[in-house]
Design a protein around this motif. Structure first.
Motif, PDB file in Angstrom:
ATOM      1  N   ILE A   1      48.492 -77.134 -80.664  1.00 24.57           N
ATOM      2  CA  ILE A   1      49.371 -76.188 -81.348  1.00 24.57           C
ATOM      3  C   ILE A   1      49.714 -75.063 -80.385  1.00 24.57           C
ATOM      4  CG2 ILE A   1      49.724 -74.717 -83.345  1.00 24.57           C
ATOM      5  CD1 ILE A   1      47.635 -76.157 -84.833  1.00 24.57           C
ATOM      6  N   LEU A   2      51.007 -74.938 -80.110  1.00 21.57           N
ATOM      7  CA  LEU A   2      51.477 -73.931 -79.165  1.00 21.57           C
ATOM      8  C   LEU A   2      52.328 -72.916 -79.910  1.00 21.57           C
ATOM      9  CD1 LEU A   2      52.144 -73.072 -76.116  1.00 21.57           C
ATOM     10  CD2 LEU A   2      54.191 -74.448 -76.421  1.00 21.57           C
ATOM     11  N   GLY A   3      52.094 -71.646 -79.641  1.00 18.89           N
ATOM     12  CA  GLY A   3      52.902 -70.612 -80.266  1.00 18.89           C
ATOM     13  C   GLY A   3      53.899 -70.037 -79.277  1.00 18.89           C
ATOM     14  N   ILE A   4      55.140 -69.824 -79.728  1.00 16.10           N
ATOM     15  CA  ILE A   4      56.108 -69.078 -78.918  1.00 16.10           C
ATOM     16  C   ILE A   4      56.401 -67.790 -79.676  1.00 16.10           C
ATOM     17  CG2 ILE A   4      58.391 -69.053 -77.872  1.00 16.10           C
ATOM     18  CD1 ILE A   4      58.309 -72.021 -77.658  1.00 16.10           C
ATOM     19  N   VAL A   5      56.076 -66.667 -79.041  1.00 14.99           N
ATOM     20  CA  VAL A   5      56.164 -65.381 -79.732  1.00 14.99           C
ATOM     21  C   VAL A   5      57.196 -64.504 -79.041  1.00 14.99           C
ATOM     22  CG1 VAL A   5      54.861 -63.362 -80.489  1.00 14.99           C
ATOM     23  CG2 VAL A   5      53.735 -65.565 -80.342  1.00 14.99           C
TER      24      VAL A   5
ATOM     25  N   THR B   1      66.140 -70.970 -79.837  1.00 15.09           N
ATOM     26  CA  THR B   1      66.997 -71.771 -78.964  1.00 15.09           C
ATOM     27  C   THR B   1      66.187 -72.799 -78.178  1.00 15.09           C
ATOM     28  OG1 THR B   1      68.361 -69.801 -78.772  1.00 15.09           O
ATOM     29  CG2 THR B   1      68.839 -71.587 -77.268  1.00 15.09           C
ATOM     30  N   VAL B   2      64.940 -72.445 -77.834  1.00 17.92           N
ATOM     31  CA  VAL B   2      64.085 -73.408 -77.140  1.00 17.92           C
ATOM     32  C   VAL B   2      63.905 -74.646 -78.000  1.00 17.92           C
ATOM     33  CG1 VAL B   2      61.793 -73.822 -76.200  1.00 17.92           C
ATOM     34  CG2 VAL B   2      62.874 -71.603 -75.872  1.00 17.92           C
ATOM     35  N   LEU B   3      63.596 -74.434 -79.288  1.00 19.96           N
ATOM     36  CA  LEU B   3      63.368 -75.581 -80.180  1.00 19.96           C
ATOM     37  C   LEU B   3      64.632 -76.423 -80.314  1.00 19.96           C
ATOM     38  CD1 LEU B   3      61.174 -74.144 -83.071  1.00 19.96           C
ATOM     39  CD2 LEU B   3      60.511 -75.047 -80.849  1.00 19.96           C
ATOM     40  N   LEU B   4      65.769 -75.740 -80.538  1.00 15.46           N
ATOM     41  CA  LEU B   4      67.014 -76.497 -80.700  1.00 15.46           C
ATOM     42  C   LEU B   4      67.389 -77.213 -79.407  1.00 15.46           C
ATOM     43  CD1 LEU B   4      69.065 -73.994 -82.878  1.00 15.46           C
ATOM     44  CD2 LEU B   4      68.093 -76.170 -83.588  1.00 15.46           C
ATOM     45  N   SER B   5      67.011 -76.629 -78.250  1.00 17.00           N
ATOM     46  CA  SER B   5      67.300 -77.286 -76.986  1.00 17.00           C
ATOM     47  C   SER B   5      66.482 -78.561 -76.848  1.00 17.00           C
ATOM     48  CB  SER B   5      66.990 -76.360 -75.804  1.00 17.00           C
ATOM     49  OG  SER B   5      67.764 -75.198 -75.871  1.00 17.00           O
ATOM     50  N   ILE B   6      65.223 -78.524 -77.310  1.00 15.51           N
ATOM     51  CA  ILE B   6      64.374 -79.713 -77.215  1.00 15.51           C
ATOM     52  C   ILE B   6      65.017 -80.869 -77.979  1.00 15.51           C
ATOM     53  CG2 ILE B   6      62.150 -80.700 -77.879  1.00 15.51           C
ATOM     54  CD1 ILE B   6      60.928 -77.917 -77.420  1.00 15.51           C
TER      55      ILE B   6
ATOM     56  N   PRO C   1      56.072 -88.085 -87.180  1.00 15.44           N
ATOM     57  CA  PRO C   1      56.410 -87.642 -85.819  1.00 15.44           C
ATOM     58  C   PRO C   1      55.161 -87.225 -85.041  1.00 15.44           C
ATOM     59  CG  PRO C   1      56.824 -85.865 -87.362  1.00 15.44           C
ATOM     60  CD  PRO C   1      56.416 -87.052 -88.191  1.00 15.44           C
ATOM     61  N   THR C   2      55.240 -87.252 -83.706  1.00 12.99           N
ATOM     62  CA  THR C   2      54.122 -86.790 -82.898  1.00 12.99           C
ATOM     63  C   THR C   2      54.249 -85.315 -82.566  1.00 12.99           C
ATOM     64  OG1 THR C   2      55.337 -87.817 -81.100  1.00 12.99           O
ATOM     65  CG2 THR C   2      53.343 -88.922 -81.838  1.00 12.99           C
ATOM     66  N   LEU C   3      55.459 -84.774 -82.736  1.00 15.00           N
ATOM     67  CA  LEU C   3      55.652 -83.354 -82.436  1.00 15.00           C
ATOM     68  C   LEU C   3      56.469 -82.715 -83.561  1.00 15.00           C
ATOM     69  CD1 LEU C   3      55.571 -80.882 -80.562  1.00 15.00           C
ATOM     70  CD2 LEU C   3      57.525 -81.802 -79.354  1.00 15.00           C
ATOM     71  N   LEU C   4      55.958 -81.584 -84.033  1.00 14.33           N
ATOM     72  CA  LEU C   4      56.639 -80.867 -85.112  1.00 14.33           C
ATOM     73  C   LEU C   4      57.066 -79.508 -84.572  1.00 14.33           C
ATOM     74  CD1 LEU C   4      57.317 -80.777 -88.187  1.00 14.33           C
ATOM     75  CD2 LEU C   4      55.069 -79.771 -88.535  1.00 14.33           C
TER      76      LEU C   4
ATOM     77  N   ALA D   1      51.259 -82.709 -82.946  1.00 15.48           N
ATOM     78  CA  ALA D   1      51.370 -81.487 -82.149  1.00 15.48           C
ATOM     79  C   ALA D   1      52.417 -80.580 -82.786  1.00 15.48           C
ATOM     80  CB  ALA D   1      51.790 -81.830 -80.727  1.00 15.48           C
ATOM     81  N   ILE D   2      52.181 -79.264 -82.699  1.00 14.11           N
ATOM     82  CA  ILE D   2      53.099 -78.326 -83.350  1.00 14.11           C
ATOM     83  C   ILE D   2      53.488 -77.233 -82.369  1.00 14.11           C
ATOM     84  CG2 ILE D   2      53.360 -76.661 -85.243  1.00 14.11           C
ATOM     85  CD1 ILE D   2      51.326 -78.265 -86.847  1.00 14.11           C
ATOM     86  N   ILE D   3      54.790 -76.937 -82.300  1.00 14.16           N
ATOM     87  CA  ILE D   3      55.223 -75.713 -81.633  1.00 14.16           C
ATOM     88  C   ILE D   3      55.619 -74.746 -82.736  1.00 14.16           C
ATOM     89  CG2 ILE D   3      56.843 -74.615 -80.061  1.00 14.16           C
ATOM     90  CD1 ILE D   3      57.176 -77.151 -78.597  1.00 14.16           C
ATOM     91  N   LEU D   4      54.923 -73.624 -82.791  1.00 15.41           N
ATOM     92  CA  LEU D   4      55.224 -72.627 -83.812  1.00 15.41           C
ATOM     93  C   LEU D   4      55.969 -71.467 -83.162  1.00 15.41           C
ATOM     94  CD1 LEU D   4      54.701 -71.443 -86.740  1.00 15.41           C
ATOM     95  CD2 LEU D   4      52.830 -70.206 -85.664  1.00 15.41           C
ATOM     96  N   VAL D   5      57.193 -71.267 -83.621  1.00 19.60           N
ATOM     97  CA  VAL D   5      57.956 -70.122 -83.147  1.00 19.60           C
ATOM     98  C   VAL D   5      57.795 -69.012 -84.174  1.00 19.60           C
ATOM     99  CG1 VAL D   5      60.323 -69.298 -83.063  1.00 19.60           C
ATOM    100  CG2 VAL D   5      59.640 -71.199 -81.645  1.00 19.60           C
ATOM    101  N   THR D   6      57.404 -67.828 -83.723  1.00 20.56           N
ATOM    102  CA  THR D   6      57.200 -66.731 -84.673  1.00 20.56           C
ATOM    103  C   THR D   6      57.373 -65.399 -83.966  1.00 20.56           C
ATOM    104  OG1 THR D   6      55.615 -65.686 -86.155  1.00 20.56           O
ATOM    105  CG2 THR D   6      54.715 -66.833 -84.256  1.00 20.56           C
ATOM    106  N   HIS D   7      57.659 -64.353 -84.730  1.00 18.30           N
ATOM    107  CA  HIS D   7      57.668 -63.023 -84.140  1.00 18.30           C
ATOM    108  C   HIS D   7      56.334 -62.322 -84.413  1.00 18.30           C
ATOM    109  CE1 HIS D   7      59.252 -62.520 -88.279  1.00 18.30           C
ATOM    110  NE2 HIS D   7      58.340 -61.568 -88.280  1.00 18.30           N
ATOM    111  N   ASP D   8      55.442 -63.037 -85.105  1.00 19.12           N
ATOM    112  CA  ASP D   8      54.188 -62.438 -85.551  1.00 19.12           C
ATOM    113  C   ASP D   8      53.049 -62.891 -84.634  1.00 19.12           C
ATOM    114  OD1 ASP D   8      51.944 -61.585 -86.821  1.00 19.12           O
ATOM    115  OD2 ASP D   8      52.539 -62.282 -88.817  1.00 19.12           O
ATOM    116  N   LEU D   9      52.677 -62.016 -83.704  1.00 21.25           N
ATOM    117  CA  LEU D   9      51.635 -62.363 -82.748  1.00 21.25           C
ATOM    118  C   LEU D   9      50.310 -62.636 -83.453  1.00 21.25           C
ATOM    119  CD1 LEU D   9      51.083 -62.773 -79.787  1.00 21.25           C
ATOM    120  CD2 LEU D   9      50.788 -60.332 -79.502  1.00 21.25           C
TER     121      LEU D   9
END
Lengths: 352, 336
Positions: free
Chosen positions: A38-42, A51-56, A187-190, A221-229
């Motif tokens: 699980i990876l966070g993008i903050v 945009t990173v997610l939509l680019s993927i 899916p293997t990646l969410l 696997a999860i990429i979580l995009v959030t503004h909440d650290l």
């Protein structure tokens, strides 16, 4: 699999042409991810994290486009795939959940049918004998699978809910339905784009819990995009902090939250209100989110930084990887000069 | 439940149509010009006594409330009176002419939707492309061209110059169609008359195109703008993220939601198809209600005007009822 990594992003740059020049919403981004992680993008709003997610998924809307870089998923560069092969990846290998469930579900279709859609598009259930609408057995199997997933994400009485419309669901239930739609093909990646932002606080906790359970039970696997650290610290194993289209700091949760290296990360941590320290005032970061069309020449954070020195403004600041794998993009830790024992990013940054 | 509500709405149309009838009754009597004067002016030398006789026969010598009462009393029983000029029951005249008008209106609706939908969808998907700009310019032209002019130009081009299509009328003289329902296209199918089918269809094309052009233009523009909106919506991104092809994204997810405002506009345009057909029927010699009511107005043929306007009002209300019913299917948030 490639180096054991599920996802490897190299030098990803996504550009939105504008009247005042190109906006580099994502600029030379590097990111690695292992299976089941699980990876966070903050970052603040507008820093390019969605945009990173939509680019993927290569869903950047025209006139925006991915101008450069590699997105290797299981060793295959998604940018090289033709559009039909890319569709095979979307929803089946990588799926996405969105910020506002209320506008994301299509108001004109039954919730159950919307969950079923990905299943049908990817022909997940084998044994298809007739064209879809006539194959009663296939449709029954599909529906069975949909009901299972609805049960898994905690939608009560799924048989009734299958034939309900989105407006008959509460916000939390809508988000659960969207998660079900994302999971139905296994899916293997969410990719989760601020999945809790539009929800009540109590519902937020439930959704986070649900995603953790999915990660544990399915190994997704999860990429979580959030503004909440704080949310990212609780939920993720690793965190990448983004500022103005670039990653400014990356490391495991302990490194980023307990020992933040970049002044921006420190600022983000300071401006979170904490009940336990009532006397400690919230400290906002000075200034505003920069205009991506007119970024400063050097470090993008320099105009707001407390530690800024002249050297920060003369040129782009490279990524520095410390021996423990903690990555950051700030000169303050090098004494504002290059140190030999630190490994510099081998790629020379493009000047803006 | 839905059926009960639809029935309710149908019943509500009765007072609406009666109200329209009363309004028309009063207003045509307010307009200057006496029906008997006009008739006699055409007839030549007549005595004062004969004119009195006629007025009595038409109940025009009675006070207005009495006339209204007599009219309504017959109207609720389905008797719309006798035409002053044609000396035949109004219901009979209308039922002879109505199929032609409805055939023309349906033909225009089909043609305008066949034009509007591809144009609206393609213009939205390829926004600001050459196709988009060209078709929106065309739509502007379609709205601003008067139908008598467009009709004549189409006749000149396709009938006179190219000789592809007939100049006017509903069917060729050689078709030998046996009249069953009055709808010539339907009749020729029912009687298996292939010559009559093609002939009536060919006769239908130019008037339908003339009448449908402004409708097509309006619908194309509305569809384009609502498609632009739905194509930007989150659920379209969701559909793409599931792996749906552009076809499914556009024609299923975006179009389905863009239909909601479009259907409303189509319902309103039915009024144009009814009202605009007077001119088109005149240009193409189409034996419909429009031509009949125009001459009825010139003749101050009160019963015929009243009856025809009631039919127009009824059709308009029904068209809007159909739109409302379709709405509940298109938009699950709305109940009838």
């Amino acid at each position: 699999m490639h180096n054991g990594n599920l996802l490897e992003i190299r030098n990803l740059t996504t550009i939105f042409p504008g009247r005042r020049g190109d906006v580099r919403a994502v600029d030379s981004l590097d990111l690695n991810m292992r299976a089941g992680e699980i990876l966070g993008i903050v970052g603040e709003s507008g820093c390019g994290k969605s945009t990173v997610l939509l680019s993927i998924l290569r869903l950047i809307r025209h006139p925006g486009y991915i101008s450069d870089g590699e997105i290797r998923f299981r060793g295959v560069d998604l940018r090289q795939l033709n559009s039909s092969a890319m569709r095979q990846v979307r929803g089946k290998e990588i799926s996405m959940i969105f910020q506002d469930p209320q506008t994301t579900l299509n108001p004109a279709f039954l919730v159950g049918e919307q969950i079923r859609e990905a299943l049908r598009l990817h022909h997940i259930i084998p044994g298809r004998k007739m064209p879809w609408p006539f194959d009663a057995a296939l449709r029954r199997h599909e529906k069975q699978r949909v009901l299972e997933v609805m049960r898994e994400v905690g939608i009560p009485s799924p048989i009734d809910r299958y034939v309900a419309y989105p407006h008959q669901f509460s916000g939390g239930m809508q988000q659960r339905a969207l998660i079900a739609a994302a999971l139905v093909c296994g899916p293997t990646l969410l990719l989760a784009d601020e999945p809790t932002t539009a929800l009540d606080v109590t519902i937020q906790a439930q959704i986070v819990e649900l995603m953790l359970r999915i990660n544990k039970e399915r190994g997704t696997a999860i990429i979580l995009v959030t503004h909440d650290l704080g949310l990212a610290a609780e939920f993720c194993q690793r965190i990448a902090v983004m500022y103005a289209g670039r990653i400014v700091e990356q490391g495991n949760v302990e490194q980023v939250v307990m020992h933040p290296r970049h002044p921006y990360t420190q600022g983000l941590l300071n401006c979170r209100p904490r009940i336990s320290m009532r006397e400690l005032r919230v400290q906002p970061i000075r200034g505003n989110v920069p205009d991506l069309a007119e970024l400063p020449f050097g470090c993008a954070f320099a105009p707001r930084c407390e530690h800024v020195q002249d050297v920060c403004r003369i040129g782009p600041v490279p990524m520095v990887t410390e021996p423990d794998g903690h990555i950051n993009r700030c000169l303050v830790h090098t004494g504002f000069q290059r140190q030999e024992n630190w490994q510099w990013s081998d790629r020379v940054e493009r000047t803006v | 439940m839905r059926a009960v509500k639809i029935l309710e709405r149908v019943l509500v149309t009765i007072p609406i149509v009666l109200g329209v009838a009363i309004l028309v009754f009063l207003f045509i009597r307010l307009t200057p010009g006496d029906p008997v004067d006009i008739m006699m002016g055409q007839g030549g030398a007549v005595s004062e006594g004969e004119m009195e006789q006629l007025r009595k026969e038409f109940h025009l010598d009675e006070p207005l409330p009495v006339q209204l009462w007599l009219f309504l009393k017959d109207a609720v029983r389905g008797d719309l009176g006798y035409s002053y000029v044609l000396k035949r029951p109004v219901t009979q005249l209308i039922s002879e002419r109505l199929p032609a008008t409805i055939e023309l209106a349906l033909g225009s609706l089909v043609i305008s939707l066949l034009i509007a939908f591809p144009i609206g969808i393609i213009s939205a998907v390829r926004q600001n492309s050459a196709v988009d700009r060209l078709s929106m310019a065309g739509a502007f032209l379609g709205i601003s061209m008067p139908s008598f002019w467009l009709g004549i130009i189409l006749i000149l081009l396709f009938s006179v110059q190219l000789k592809w299509l007939p100049v006017q009328g509903r069917i060729g003289f050689d078709a030998q169609l046996q009249n069953i329902t009055g709808y010539f296209v339907l009749d020729s199918l029912l009687s298996g008359n292939r010559i009559a089918f093609w002939s009536s269809l060919r006769h239908l094309i130019l008037p339908s195109l003339t009448l449908g052009a402004p409708v097509a233009a309006v619908v194309a523009r509305v569809l384009r703008s609502s498609m632009l909106e739905t194509l930007r919506s989150d659920y379209v991104t969701l559909a793409r993220s599931k792996g749906a092809s552009e076809w499914i994204v556009v024609l299923k997810h975006a179009l389905r939601n863009a239909l909601i405002p479009t259907v409303t506009v189509v319902g309103l345009q039915v009024g144009i198809l009814l009202g605009g057909n007077m001119i088109v029927e005149e240009v193409f010699g189409w034996p419909g209600l429009g031509r009949m009511v125009v001459s009825a107005i010139f003749d101050r043929d009160f019963p015929l005007i009243q009856g025809t306007v009631m039919i127009y009002a009824f059709t308009f209300v029904m068209a809007n009822l159909i739109v409302d019913v379709m709405y509940t299917y298109l938009n699950p948030k709305i109940e009838l």
